[in-house]
Design an enzyme around this catalytic site. Structure first.
Site, PDB file in Angstrom:
ATOM      1  N   ASP A  57       0.839  -1.216   0.000  1.00 40.60           N
ATOM      2  CA  ASP A  57       0.000   0.000   0.000  1.00 40.60           C
ATOM      3  C   ASP A  57       0.866   1.255   0.000  1.00 40.60           C
ATOM      4  OD1 ASP A  57      -3.069  -0.621   0.694  1.00 40.60           O
ATOM      5  OD2 ASP A  57      -1.867  -2.017   1.851  1.00 40.60           O
ATOM      6  N   ASP A 159      -6.080   5.478  -3.773  1.00 44.77           N
ATOM      7  CA  ASP A 159      -6.225   4.344  -2.858  1.00 44.77           C
ATOM      8  C   ASP A 159      -5.314   3.263  -3.421  1.00 44.77           C
ATOM      9  OD1 ASP A 159      -6.850   2.289  -1.161  1.00 44.77           O
ATOM     10  OD2 ASP A 159      -9.008   2.617  -1.224  1.00 44.77           O
TER      11      ASP A 159
END
Length: 372
Positions: A57, A159
């Site tokens: 991430d 995201d």
């Protein structure tokens, strides 16, 4: 002088590089387990008992910022992501993940998080971060040239890995509907959305599924979707022109959706699918596999919705504020400016969302909920 840059082109390449990093981080189970870290405090999503982020991430987010911000320095200060760049190493020391000027600098940063025995993994990740990526040249040949833009007037929401829990576990559960999974790697998406900073309107979106196409066991390629919804240009991926057919009306929900909402949608004639990942559920609306995605709770954020909303707008659909639309009796689109009603949590979609490709369906949904 004509600006030869193409923001869409750059974001597509950034999304594919993100997908490569996601696949690489997941290619070794022991490495993946080492990279997983639980979010705490304000970082955590209150909807989940445990909310995790992975090094994938954080590295993806910082790589997109580095690549896009490097090509479009006017936008750099306005590129935002879900994750904090801070990641704790084995000793508990917080390390700020950054992309260096060279592979060696990035490797050195990653080795502050990874144990020394993972030097080869750190080098492989750094090589992927610095690799020049061109996603399907035939796609780029057909990309529209964007109109002249003042890039300082736009922001980006990232995201880096939506549906992180599914990314970590990889366990697939199928629904009763062909092509729609409840959980699994298919639910994982990389979301990059561009919005006008003054109006808050989303204008360009990229959704990548890093595990969209399974070639063979543990080998995948990406599925990628894009859309542009500028005042002078609407365009989208060619494969969105063909809309799948299904019998009746279809809606998709989170498995935690409350029973009263499901009952009302059932009264309107909707069949249900339950699935993970806000980006994945919105994508099913974009592709036409379902008609509507409804979420009544404030468990999503603007980084979850910016990219899919831009693509929906390119298809003459949109994404709306659930509670505000019901209260006012008219569709109220989501906007990407601070929410005066929630000054301490500006980027939460705290009143839920409704996503549709066919806006004609909105009338009956609003009418049904206004009556209650």
């Amino acid at each position: 002088m004509t600006d030869s840059r193409n923001l869409l082109h750059s974001l597509i390449n950034a999304a594919e590089k993100a997908a490569n990093i996601a696949r690489l981080c997941r290619s070794n189970d022991h490495l993946l387990a080492l990279l997983v870290q639980e979010k705490t405090g304000k970082e955590a999503n209150a909807r989940f008992e445990h909310d995790f982020k992975t090094l994938a991430d954080v590295l993806i987010q910082e790589t997109i910022k580095h690549d896009v911000g490097g090509e479009f320095p006017e936008m750099l200060e306005n590129i935002q992501g879900e994750e904090s760049p801070s990641f704790a190493n084995a000793t508990g020391k917080a390390v700020s993940i950054c992309v260096g000027a060279t592979e060696e600098e990035t490797t050195a940063c990653l080795l502050q998080v990874l144990e020394s025995e993972y030097e080869d993994a750190a080098k492989a990740l750094a090589a992927e971060v610095h690799r020049v990526v061109e996603f399907h040249k035939e796609i780029h040949e057909d990309l529209p040239q964007l109109p002249e833009m003042d890039y300082k007037q736009f922001g980006i929401w990232i995201d880096p890995i939506d549906a992180t829990a599914e990314y970590i576990s990889g366990d697939t559960i199928f629904t009763n509907f062909p092509g729609i999974t409840s959980t699994g790697l298919d639910c994982v998406t990389v979301l990059i959305g561009v919005f006008e900073r003054v109006t808050g309107v989303p204008v360009l979106g990229i959704i990548s599924q890093p595990f969209g196409n399974k070639i063979e066991e543990n080998i995948y390629t990406s599925s990628l979707y894009w859309g542009i919804a500028l005042p002078d240009l609407k365009a989208h991926s060619k494969h969105l022109n063909t809309v799948p057919t299904h019998e009746g009306l279809m809606a998709i929900f989170s498995s935690s959706e409350y029973a009263g909402l499901l009952l009302k949608m059932s009264d309107l004639g909707y069949a249900f699918a339950f699935s993970a990942g806000a980006g994945h559920k919105a994508l099913k609306v974009i592709t036409g596999e379902v008609d509507v995605y409804v979420l009544s709770r404030g468990s999503t954020y603007k980084w979850d919705t910016c990219a899919p909303q831009a693509i929906l707008r390119s298809l003459n659909g949109d994404m709306f504020d659930f509670i505000s639309s019901i209260t006012k009796g008219e569709p109220i689109p989501l906007k990407y400016i601070p929410d005066d009603d929630s000054p301490d949590d500006n980027w939460r979609c705290n009143k839920g969302i409704i996503a549709l490709r066919n806006l004609d369906l909105m009338h009956d949904i609003l009418k049904k909920f206004e009556m209650s």
